[in-house]
Design a protein around this motif. Structure first.
Motif, PDB file in Angstrom:
ATOM      1  N   GLN A 195       0.824  -1.221   0.000  1.00 27.94           N
ATOM      2  CA  GLN A 195       0.000   0.000   0.000  1.00 27.94           C
ATOM      3  C   GLN A 195       0.854   1.265   0.000  1.00 27.94           C
ATOM      4  OE1 GLN A 195      -3.225  -0.795  -0.165  1.00 27.94           O
ATOM      5  NE2 GLN A 195      -2.676  -2.954   0.184  1.00 27.94           N
ATOM      6  N   HIS A 196       0.247   2.346  -0.503  1.00 25.50           N
ATOM      7  CA  HIS A 196       0.877   3.666  -0.394  1.00 25.50           C
ATOM      8  C   HIS A 196       0.287   4.450   0.772  1.00 25.50           C
ATOM      9  CE1 HIS A 196       1.014   2.530  -4.762  1.00 25.50           C
ATOM     10  NE2 HIS A 196       2.282   2.668  -4.476  1.00 25.50           N
ATOM     11  N   GLY A 197      -0.870   4.031   1.229  1.00 24.28           N
ATOM     12  CA  GLY A 197      -1.519   4.689   2.362  1.00 24.28           C
ATOM     13  C   GLY A 197      -2.370   3.705   3.138  1.00 24.28           C
ATOM     14  N   VAL A 198      -2.576   4.017   4.420  1.00 22.32           N
ATOM     15  CA  VAL A 198      -3.371   3.140   5.290  1.00 22.32           C
ATOM     16  C   VAL A 198      -4.278   4.006   6.154  1.00 22.32           C
ATOM     17  CG1 VAL A 198      -3.294   1.381   7.110  1.00 22.32           C
ATOM     18  CG2 VAL A 198      -1.459   1.452   5.407  1.00 22.32           C
ATOM     19  N   PHE A 199      -5.566   3.665   6.194  1.00 19.64           N
ATOM     20  CA  PHE A 199      -6.500   4.337   7.105  1.00 19.64           C
ATOM     21  C   PHE A 199      -6.875   3.335   8.199  1.00 19.64           C
ATOM     22  CE2 PHE A 199     -10.769   5.299   8.632  1.00 19.64           C
ATOM     23  CZ  PHE A 199     -10.652   6.650   8.953  1.00 19.64           C
ATOM     24  N   ILE A 200      -6.670   3.741   9.450  1.00 22.25           N
ATOM     25  CA  ILE A 200      -7.028   2.867  10.581  1.00 22.25           C
ATOM     26  C   ILE A 200      -8.138   3.530  11.390  1.00 22.25           C
ATOM     27  CG2 ILE A 200      -6.213   1.651  12.643  1.00 22.25           C
ATOM     28  CD1 ILE A 200      -3.388   1.727  11.536  1.00 22.25           C
ATOM     29  N   ALA A 201      -9.221   2.787  11.609  1.00 26.34           N
ATOM     30  CA  ALA A 201     -10.310   3.242  12.477  1.00 26.34           C
ATOM     31  C   ALA A 201     -10.107   2.565  13.830  1.00 26.34           C
ATOM     32  CB  ALA A 201     -11.659   2.861  11.869  1.00 26.34           C
ATOM     33  N   SER A 202      -9.850   3.377  14.828  1.00 19.40           N
ATOM     34  CA  SER A 202      -9.370   2.849  16.111  1.00 19.40           C
ATOM     35  C   SER A 202     -10.378   3.068  17.244  1.00 19.40           C
ATOM     36  CB  SER A 202      -8.058   3.567  16.459  1.00 19.40           C
ATOM     37  OG  SER A 202      -7.580   3.167  17.717  1.00 19.40           O
ATOM     38  N   PRO A 203     -10.939   1.999  17.782  1.00 17.45           N
ATOM     39  CA  PRO A 203     -11.829   2.163  18.945  1.00 17.45           C
ATOM     40  C   PRO A 203     -11.025   2.608  20.170  1.00 17.45           C
ATOM     41  CG  PRO A 203     -11.981  -0.070  18.001  1.00 17.45           C
ATOM     42  CD  PRO A 203     -10.782   0.588  17.409  1.00 17.45           C
ATOM     43  N   GLU A 204     -11.732   3.128  21.156  1.00 19.37           N
ATOM     44  CA  GLU A 204     -11.052   3.565  22.389  1.00 19.37           C
ATOM     45  C   GLU A 204     -11.433   2.650  23.542  1.00 19.37           C
ATOM     46  OE1 GLU A 204     -10.603   7.798  23.270  1.00 19.37           O
ATOM     47  OE2 GLU A 204     -11.614   7.412  25.155  1.00 19.37           O
ATOM     48  N   TYR A 205     -10.416   2.033  24.124  1.00 21.40           N
ATOM     49  CA  TYR A 205     -10.594   1.251  25.357  1.00 21.40           C
ATOM     50  C   TYR A 205      -9.764   1.925  26.442  1.00 21.40           C
ATOM     51  CZ  TYR A 205     -12.695  -2.943  23.101  1.00 21.40           C
ATOM     52  OH  TYR A 205     -13.497  -3.831  22.438  1.00 21.40           O
ATOM     53  N   ASN A 206     -10.443   2.386  27.490  1.00 19.35           N
ATOM     54  CA  ASN A 206      -9.753   3.012  28.623  1.00 19.35           C
ATOM     55  C   ASN A 206      -8.699   4.021  28.166  1.00 19.35           C
ATOM     56  OD1 ASN A 206     -11.299   1.604  30.547  1.00 19.35           O
ATOM     57  ND2 ASN A 206     -10.039  -0.214  30.239  1.00 19.35           N
ATOM     58  N   ALA A 207      -9.155   4.914  27.308  1.00 16.98           N
ATOM     59  CA  ALA A 207      -8.345   6.031  26.805  1.00 16.98           C
ATOM     60  C   ALA A 207      -7.159   5.584  25.952  1.00 16.98           C
ATOM     61  CB  ALA A 207      -7.871   6.924  27.953  1.00 16.98           C
ATOM     62  N   ARG A 253     -13.900  13.457   4.936  1.00 15.01           N
ATOM     63  CA  ARG A 253     -13.514  13.698   3.534  1.00 15.01           C
ATOM     64  C   ARG A 253     -12.181  14.452   3.457  1.00 15.01           C
ATOM     65  NH1 ARG A 253     -18.955  15.493   2.751  1.00 15.01           N
ATOM     66  NH2 ARG A 253     -20.143  13.568   2.597  1.00 15.01           N
ATOM     67  N   GLY A 254     -12.001  15.409   4.362  1.00 14.91           N
ATOM     68  CA  GLY A 254     -10.739  16.164   4.400  1.00 14.91           C
ATOM     69  C   GLY A 254      -9.559  15.257   4.722  1.00 14.91           C
ATOM     70  N   VAL A 255      -9.745  14.388   5.705  1.00 15.67           N
ATOM     71  CA  VAL A 255      -8.677  13.451   6.091  1.00 15.67           C
ATOM     72  C   VAL A 255      -8.332  12.545   4.912  1.00 15.67           C
ATOM     73  CG1 VAL A 255      -8.154  11.442   7.548  1.00 15.67           C
ATOM     74  CG2 VAL A 255      -9.254  13.448   8.556  1.00 15.67           C
ATOM     75  N   LEU A 256      -9.361  12.021   4.247  1.00 14.97           N
ATOM     76  CA  LEU A 256      -9.129  11.079   3.149  1.00 14.97           C
ATOM     77  C   LEU A 256      -8.495  11.788   1.943  1.00 14.97           C
ATOM     78  CD1 LEU A 256     -12.399   8.975   3.444  1.00 14.97           C
ATOM     79  CD2 LEU A 256     -10.119   8.431   4.325  1.00 14.97           C
ATOM     80  N   GLY A 257      -8.910  13.029   1.712  1.00 12.79           N
ATOM     81  CA  GLY A 257      -8.308  13.806   0.620  1.00 12.79           C
ATOM     82  C   GLY A 257      -6.822  14.003   0.854  1.00 12.79           C
ATOM     83  N   ARG A 258      -6.466  14.330   2.074  1.00 17.78           N
ATOM     84  CA  ARG A 258      -5.055  14.510   2.437  1.00 17.78           C
ATOM     85  C   ARG A 258      -4.293  13.193   2.339  1.00 17.78           C
ATOM     86  NH1 ARG A 258      -1.463  16.347   2.801  1.00 17.78           N
ATOM     87  NH2 ARG A 258      -0.664  16.595   4.906  1.00 17.78           N
ATOM     88  N   LEU A 259      -4.974  12.105   2.730  1.00 20.27           N
ATOM     89  CA  LEU A 259      -4.343  10.781   2.666  1.00 20.27           C
ATOM     90  C   LEU A 259      -3.994  10.431   1.222  1.00 20.27           C
ATOM     91  CD1 LEU A 259      -3.466   8.079   3.940  1.00 20.27           C
ATOM     92  CD2 LEU A 259      -5.856   7.333   3.837  1.00 20.27           C
ATOM     93  N   VAL A 260      -4.924  10.671   0.319  1.00 20.93           N
ATOM     94  CA  VAL A 260      -4.692  10.352  -1.102  1.00 20.93           C
ATOM     95  C   VAL A 260      -3.543  11.218  -1.643  1.00 20.93           C
ATOM     96  CG1 VAL A 260      -5.700  10.395  -3.411  1.00 20.93           C
ATOM     97  CG2 VAL A 260      -7.063   9.598  -1.468  1.00 20.93           C
ATOM     98  N   GLU A 261      -3.601  12.503  -1.320  1.00 14.27           N
ATOM     99  CA  GLU A 261      -2.570  13.441  -1.786  1.00 14.27           C
ATOM    100  C   GLU A 261      -1.181  12.998  -1.284  1.00 14.27           C
ATOM    101  OE1 GLU A 261      -3.891  17.594  -1.048  1.00 14.27           O
ATOM    102  OE2 GLU A 261      -1.929  17.788  -0.113  1.00 14.27           O
ATOM    103  N   ALA A 262      -1.107  12.640  -0.003  1.00 10.26           N
ATOM    104  CA  ALA A 262       0.176  12.218   0.572  1.00 10.26           C
ATOM    105  C   ALA A 262       0.601  10.860   0.017  1.00 10.26           C
ATOM    106  CB  ALA A 262       0.072  12.170   2.096  1.00 10.26           C
ATOM    107  N   ALA A 263      -0.372   9.966  -0.191  1.00 10.86           N
ATOM    108  CA  ALA A 263      -0.047   8.617  -0.698  1.00 10.86           C
ATOM    109  C   ALA A 263       0.537   8.700  -2.102  1.00 10.86           C
ATOM    110  CB  ALA A 263      -1.297   7.736  -0.676  1.00 10.86           C
ATOM    111  N   ARG A 264       0.086   9.674  -2.893  1.00 12.77           N
ATOM    112  CA  ARG A 264       0.581   9.829  -4.276  1.00 12.77           C
ATOM    113  C   ARG A 264       2.102  10.016  -4.303  1.00 12.77           C
ATOM    114  NH1 ARG A 264      -3.811  10.184  -7.475  1.00 12.77           N
ATOM    115  NH2 ARG A 264      -5.518  11.472  -6.740  1.00 12.77           N
ATOM    116  N   GLN A 265       2.636  10.597  -3.244  1.00  9.67           N
ATOM    117  CA  GLN A 265       4.087  10.809  -3.210  1.00  9.67           C
ATOM    118  C   GLN A 265       4.869   9.505  -3.089  1.00  9.67           C
ATOM    119  OE1 GLN A 265       4.756  13.701  -0.085  1.00  9.67           O
ATOM    120  NE2 GLN A 265       3.091  14.948  -0.889  1.00  9.67           N
ATOM    121  N   PHE A 266       4.157   8.427  -2.726  1.00 14.87           N
ATOM    122  CA  PHE A 266       4.846   7.132  -2.572  1.00 14.87           C
ATOM    123  C   PHE A 266       4.588   6.200  -3.763  1.00 14.87           C
ATOM    124  CE2 PHE A 266       4.340   8.748   1.752  1.00 14.87           C
ATOM    125  CZ  PHE A 266       5.631   8.609   2.228  1.00 14.87           C
ATOM    126  N   VAL A 267       3.793   6.672  -4.731  1.00 15.63           N
ATOM    127  CA  VAL A 267       3.459   5.813  -5.885  1.00 15.63           C
ATOM    128  C   VAL A 267       4.675   5.707  -6.798  1.00 15.63           C
ATOM    129  CG1 VAL A 267       2.018   5.616  -7.941  1.00 15.63           C
ATOM    130  CG2 VAL A 267       1.013   6.375  -5.783  1.00 15.63           C
TER     131      VAL A 267
END
Ligand SMILES: Cc1cc2nc3c(=O)[nH]c(=O)nc-3n(C[C@H](O)[C@H](O)[C@H](O)COP(=O)(O)O)c2cc1C
Length: 193
Positions: A74-86, A179-193
């Motif tokens: 991958q060139h980018g990774v999105f992680i959705a992280s639950p919170e357990y005890n902070a 959407r802003g986070v994902l847009g930035r992720l794509v833009e940053a990931a392009r630098q690794f393609v």
């Protein structure tokens, strides 16, 4: 122009997980941005709890090797992280720890975390939306594993009512943040393609 490849997954395997919903939504939105998107669940990569004796005896488990290979494609990774005890879930931390131990073909350490960009999101039924787990995850990825993590992040508050029937976010402001986070992720990931 080649399209960046971006992986999305959640740090929860609970049926109906808010974070699995957030990862699925991120994957859906990314697919609209000319990105090769892969959505996985950690349920398909079960690993024993990290134990140095186990590692000394038989090395990292096969699923850690598989996940490491998946991440390194991958060139980018999105992680959705639950919170357990902070903090992050033991599932996510254990997975990240095992992956950090995989070293193939004389490559430098922490290969899964280098040469790509990470973006973070969280969902919780609380009023902070799992925000504190993102701080803990940032520490693990940036300080622990030397990963590049975007400063932008998204926290979905009151997540039990946060998603509509189509899997979108009800709150327009949070949806725009994602959407802003994902847009930035794509833009940053392009630098690794
Ligand atoms: C051990 C434990 C600790 C938790 N601690 C927190 C917490 O600190 N902050 C929070 O917002 N939610 C906390 N929760 C609630 C989780 O956010 C909730 O279970 C959420 O649904 C987990 O994410 P998921 O829906 O993706 O599985 C905790 C849950 C568990 C089981």
């Amino acid at each position: 122009m080649r399209h960046p490849r971006i992986l999305a997954f959640a740090g929860s395997i609970r049926t109906g997980s808010f974070n699995a919903r957030l990862a699925a939504l991120a994957a859906k939105e990314l697919a609209l941005l000319d990105v090769e998107t892969t959505l996985i669940s950690l349920v398909d990569y079960p690993m024993p709890i990290y134990d140095g004796d186990l590692e000394a005896k038989s090395g990292p488990p096969e699923n850690a090797v598989m996940l490491k290979r998946m991440i390194t494609r991958q060139h980018g990774v999105f992680i959705a992280s639950p919170e357990y005890n902070a903090s992050v879930t033991p599932l996510l931390k254990n997975t990240l720890d095992w992956v950090s131990r995989v070293r193939e073909n004389g490559e430098p350490p922490l290969a899964a975390y280098k040469n790509r960009v990470f973006a973070l999101g969280a969902a919780s039924n609380g009023s902070l939306g799992g925000y504190r787990s993102l701080m803990a995850l940032r520490q693990v990825l940036e300080l622990g594993c030397g990963a590049l993590v975007l400063p932008e992040q998204v926290a979905v508050r009151e997540a039990a009512n946060g998603f509509d029937d189509a899997g979108g976010l009800r709150d327009e402001r949070t949806a725009n943040t994602l959407r802003g986070v994902l847009g930035r992720l794509v833009e940053a990931a392009r630098q690794f393609v």
